[in-house]
Write an enzyme that holds these catalytic residues in place. Structure first.
Site, PDB file in Angstrom:
ATOM      1  CD  GLU A   1      -3.043  -1.100   2.573  1.00  0.00           C
ATOM      2  OE1 GLU A   1      -4.432  -1.693   2.173  1.00  0.00           O
ATOM      3  OE2 GLU A   1      -2.632  -0.430   3.337  1.00  0.00           O
TER       4      GLU A   1
ATOM      5  CD  GLU B   1      -3.270  -6.305   3.497  1.00  0.00           C
ATOM      6  OE1 GLU B   1      -4.284  -5.240   3.987  1.00  0.00           O
ATOM      7  OE2 GLU B   1      -2.012  -5.964   3.682  1.00  0.00           O
TER       8      GLU B   1
END
Length: 475
Positions: free
Chosen positions: A171, A369
């Site tokens: 991220e 995720e």
């Protein structure tokens, strides 16, 4: 309501993910080895739920053998975590390795391989060394890019013969968005110029690490784990469609395009120039990005993002923010995870998969995720003491179904990684919402206990069959 069965291909990953800082704790950490997260926690502990932060976390650094055994029991084929850059070195400028910490990773990787679980390693999961943040301004500095490449070089030299799947960042957009766009996290500075500089330098760092890995002739792959927000416009009207397209430019394509196609979207460059966003880049840097695209992507997917055209004029005294072009839109009647305040919409996985297939050269990718965070899980404990998290099983089933459906329709999707293996610390949220297959009991020395979902996940892997009820009935 219909009952659906779908086969899980033999080569399809069924794993789980975490990060170093969210699990390891500070045991053995030396003076001067704080990460940005540690510095945030130390400066701003009161915003972390009930004061829990990275100090102890799940104490994975001391209990990894126990946890690897639990991974095996839960049926994981792969486990993705990070190496904590701030702890890997004693001297960040010269690359002096902390042997004690590095040996821990030698042991962890060996234990995973011995147990039959493939390690997937991320080089940076928000773990920028605090001293590089304080000295150079973090990823605003080209010096930090150089030091990160030095770090990658040392890590590869030590572990590349044991690990085949590497990721430069997890991220990469998040820290600068929370700090410099939204000013929601320490040290709270609204500065869109720094935001874009951090974006660029992380893209550049990724390309340089890809180049290094290939020049050294290591076997395996280098990718990056992104959290693109699957964005839907409120309506088909041109003004709402424009809001969604610009949101996508600033939060998704700013990384997707350079990592996969090797260049920034021209529309993004034009908007940055229009709003006088200052960021430093060179033709040489753009060439490095163009020539060193990633091998694969990890995609983190939790909830959809919905936007509409702005309804008010921008305050001329407010520095430029991409929100100049959009406002959040809350879909009436949406299904919610009330603990987290997030909409549940499993279709995001399929839609993202089709986008990667058609717009991003069908690059290999996997769900890196996906998970369900729930508050006060103890209320679901049965008479035997096991948390019956049927809501998590349902969440995983629906999202995994969309993943497998996309694969059947030609998406080059390699697997599904659950967030998370155990309950762990999240920024500010701490242990408030639990995500794990394995419970961490904070009141009893962080005792581990498998939830119902852990047993279900193991069976899923053994049978290679997903069975679920799909609400497709006209009522």
């Amino acid at each position: 309501m219909s009952n659906v069965k779908i086969t899980i291909p033999k080569d399809f990953i069924l794993g789980a993910a975490a990060s170093a800082w969210q699990t390891e704790g500070w045991s053995g950490k030396k003076e001067g080895q704080d990460s940005w997260l540690d510095a945030w926690y130390k400066n701003d502990r009161h915003v972390w739920h009930e004061g829990y932060g990275p100090a102890v976390a799940t104490d994975f650094i001391n209990r990894y053998r126990e946890d690897v055994a639990l991974m095996k029991q839960a049926g994981l084929t792969h486990y993705r975590t990070s190496i904590n850059w701030s702890r890997f070195f004693i001297d960040y400028e010269t690359g002096v390795v902390d042997e004690e910490y590095a040996q821990y990773y030698d042991n962890l990787i060996d234990e995973m391989r011995r147990t039959g679980i493939e390690p997937m390693i991320c080089l940076e999961h928000y773990e920028l060394p605090a001293t590089l943040f304080e000295t150079y301004g973090g990823w605003a500095s080209k010096k930090v890019v150089e030091l990160y490449v030095l770090y990658a070089e040392k890590v590869f030299a030590r572990y590349a013969h044991k690990v085949n799947r590497w990721f430069t960042f997890n991220e990469p957009i998040v820290v600068q968005t929370r700090v410099y766009l939204d000013a929601l996290r320490w040290p709270y500075e609204q500065n869109t110029h720094k935001w874009m500089q951090w974006n660029h330098h992380k893209n550049l760092a990724t390309a340089k690490v890809v180049k290094l890995f290939r020049e050294k002739g290591y076997s395996g792959t280098v990718g990056c784990i992104l959290n693109p927000e699957v964005t839907y416009a409120r309506s088909s009207a041109a003004h709402d469609q424009k809001a969604a397209q610009i949101y996508d430019l600033f939060y998704n394509r700013v990384f997707l395009d350079p990592l996969v196609h090797g260049e920034y979207p021209p529309q993004l460059i034009e908007l940055l120039e229009k709003h006088d966003v200052q960021w430093d880049y060179t033709a040489e840097e753009l060439a490095i990005i163009r020539e060193n695209t990633v091998d694969e992507l990890g995609i983190n997917l939790y909830y959809p993002h919905r936007v509409k055209a702005p309804s008010r004029a921008w305050n001329p005294e407010t520095p430029f923010h991409p929100a100049y072009y959009y406002e959040p839109f809350e879909l009436p009647g949406r299904r919610m995870n009330k603990s987290r305040g997030w909409e549940i919409y499993p279709r995001i996985v399929y839609d993202m998969a089709m986008r990667i297939k058609t717009e991003y050269r069908n690059i290999p990718w996997f769900v890196a995720e996906s998970g369900m965070g729930t508050e006060n899980e103890a209320q679901f404990r049965n008479a035997d003491g096991v948390i019956e998290d049927d809501y998590r099983i349902a969440f995983i089933s629906e999202h995994l179904y969309q993943t497998l459906r996309a694969r059947e329709d030609g998406a080059n999707c390699q697997g599904y990684m659950l967030w998370a293996f155990t309950d762990n610390v999240s920024p500010m949220n701490a242990f408030k919402n639990r995500y794990g297959l394995i419970e961490i009991n904070l009141q009893n020395n962080r005792e581990r206990r498998a939830k119902k979902s852990a047993h279900w996940y193991r069976t899923l892997g053994e049978t290679r069959t997903l069975q679920l009820n799909v609400d497709d009935e006209w009522k």
